[in-house]
Design a protein around this motif. Structure first.
Motif, PDB file in Angstrom:
ATOM      1  N   UNK A  62       0.822  -1.212   0.000  1.00 22.20           N
ATOM      2  CA  UNK A  62       0.000   0.000   0.000  1.00 22.20           C
ATOM      3  C   UNK A  62       0.855   1.261   0.000  1.00 22.20           C
ATOM      4  N   UNK A  63       2.017   1.199   0.642  1.00 19.44           N
ATOM      5  CA  UNK A  63       2.894   2.374   0.706  1.00 19.44           C
ATOM      6  C   UNK A  63       3.361   2.821  -0.672  1.00 19.44           C
ATOM      7  N   UNK A  64       3.265   1.937  -1.663  1.00 18.67           N
ATOM      8  CA  UNK A  64       3.694   2.258  -3.025  1.00 18.67           C
ATOM      9  C   UNK A  64       2.516   2.316  -3.995  1.00 18.67           C
ATOM     10  N   UNK A  96      -4.524  -0.016  -5.769  1.00 16.80           N
ATOM     11  CA  UNK A  96      -4.930   0.681  -4.546  1.00 16.80           C
ATOM     12  C   UNK A  96      -4.997  -0.256  -3.344  1.00 16.80           C
ATOM     13  N   UNK A  97      -5.359  -1.514  -3.602  1.00 13.64           N
ATOM     14  CA  UNK A  97      -5.484  -2.456  -2.491  1.00 13.64           C
ATOM     15  C   UNK A  97      -4.133  -2.868  -1.911  1.00 13.64           C
ATOM     16  N   UNK A 121       9.962  -4.706  -3.356  1.00 12.30           N
ATOM     17  CA  UNK A 121       9.072  -3.638  -2.906  1.00 12.30           C
ATOM     18  C   UNK A 121       9.414  -3.196  -1.489  1.00 12.30           C
ATOM     19  N   UNK A 122       9.752  -4.143  -0.629  1.00 16.00           N
ATOM     20  CA  UNK A 122      10.159  -3.775   0.730  1.00 16.00           C
ATOM     21  C   UNK A 122      11.400  -2.890   0.702  1.00 16.00           C
ATOM     22  N   UNK A 126      11.870   1.128   1.856  1.00 16.22           N
ATOM     23  CA  UNK A 126      12.881   1.578   2.820  1.00 16.22           C
ATOM     24  C   UNK A 126      13.829   2.593   2.203  1.00 16.22           C
ATOM     25  N   UNK A 127      14.284   2.352   0.962  1.00 12.97           N
ATOM     26  CA  UNK A 127      15.234   3.273   0.351  1.00 12.97           C
ATOM     27  C   UNK A 127      14.610   4.630   0.054  1.00 12.97           C
ATOM     28  N   UNK A 128      13.304   4.651  -0.252  1.00 11.06           N
ATOM     29  CA  UNK A 128      12.632   5.935  -0.479  1.00 11.06           C
ATOM     30  C   UNK A 128      12.624   6.785   0.790  1.00 11.06           C
TER      31      UNK A 128
END
Length: 278
Positions: A62-64, A96-97, A121-122, A126-128
């Motif tokens: 969801x964070x992305x 969105x989900x 994705x994880x 974190x890098x963002x």
């Protein structure tokens, strides 16, 4: 208007997956790459306007949500990406989900993103947090670095300093050093979470007895980071093949001089610039 298949993104993905395979770092279907692309940079392409299909993922991203990624496919051989990019890679958008991705281009034989995509994705998440310019994650199997994980203690400070002292470029390219996680089963969310935790401090993380996870601002930069780490490991391997007796070497003071000359700050846990406190 242009076609995404002819874009610089696909061109660079083809080029670098082919080079990774050529180095022997991505045998068979080993390795994976993902590139985050801004939506505005995709507006010029005619063939990425409609969703082809939705693909579930085993991670809450969801964070992305809303972010686009060009990613290699699961079970695909890197040697073939350059010939069949629209089959062996895909452009997806995090839905969105957060639990699925919408496919806009690629995977035209019914494929889906690499099984390591949750780990990617994880790491992207974190890098963002550390640097919003970070947009590439690469996983591959560099031979000499993997070899070190069998013969050296899995200690971040020890491995980082060993690699720094093999060539002057190492400290300049990865002054934060090498992150290390314990051996873990690949393709799981557990290894992804452990890697992402290390990415809060490092841009390159060793998966012992398996490979490396690296990230950067561009495909070239990330590839160059891996090249530099592996070159240092290869020099060490060559030293051992020549008998292992070191008559002269780069010292801690030499590393400090390098850091000062190139304006980089070594990981203070591994090397203090003030040698009184080293």
């Amino acid at each position: 208007m242009a076609n995404f298949n002819d874009s610089v993104y696909v061109e660079k993905m083809c080029e670098l997956t082919n080079r990774l395979y050529g180095h022997g770092w991505d045998e068979r279907n080993g390795g994976n790459v993902s590139l985050r692309i801004d939506a505005e940079d995709l507006a010029q392409f005619d063939d990425v306007k409609q969703v082809i299909r939705n693909i579930p993922i085993e991670f809450d991203a969801t964070a992305l949500a809303g972010d686009y990624f060009l990613v290699t496919g699961t079970g695909r051989y890197f040697k073939n990406v350059i010939k069949y990019p629209e089959r062996d890679a895909g452009l997806v958008r995090i839905a969105k989900d957060g639990r699925s991705v919408d496919l806009y281009w690629g995977f035209n034989d019914g494929g889906q993103p690499t099984s390591e995509f949750p780990s990617h994705l994880m790491t992207h998440i974190e890098r963002l947090k550390q640097d919003d310019n970070q947009r590439v994650v690469m996983h591959c199997h560099p031979t000499n670095l993997i070899g070190l994980s069998f013969t050296q203690p899995l200690d971040e400070k020890g491995l980082s300093k060993l690699l720094w002292k093999m060539q002057a470029e190492s400290l300049v390219v990865f002054p934060e050093g090498l992150g290390v996680i314990p051996y873990m089963t690949p393709g799981t969310n557990d290894i992804g979470a452990a890697t992402a935790a290390k990415m809060a401090e490092f841009r390159v993380v060793m998966w012992p007895h398996h490979g490396i996870f690296a990230c950067g601002d561009s495909m070239d930069e990330t590839f160059g980071l891996i090249e530099t780490v592996e070159k240092a490991a290869m020099i060490y391997t060559t030293i051992q093949a020549q008998g292992g007796k070191i008559l002269q070497s780069i010292t801690d003071d030499d590393l400090r001089d390098l850091a000062n000359s190139f304006g980089v700050v070594p990981n203070p846990r591994f090397l203090a610039l003030d040698k009184v406190n080293a």
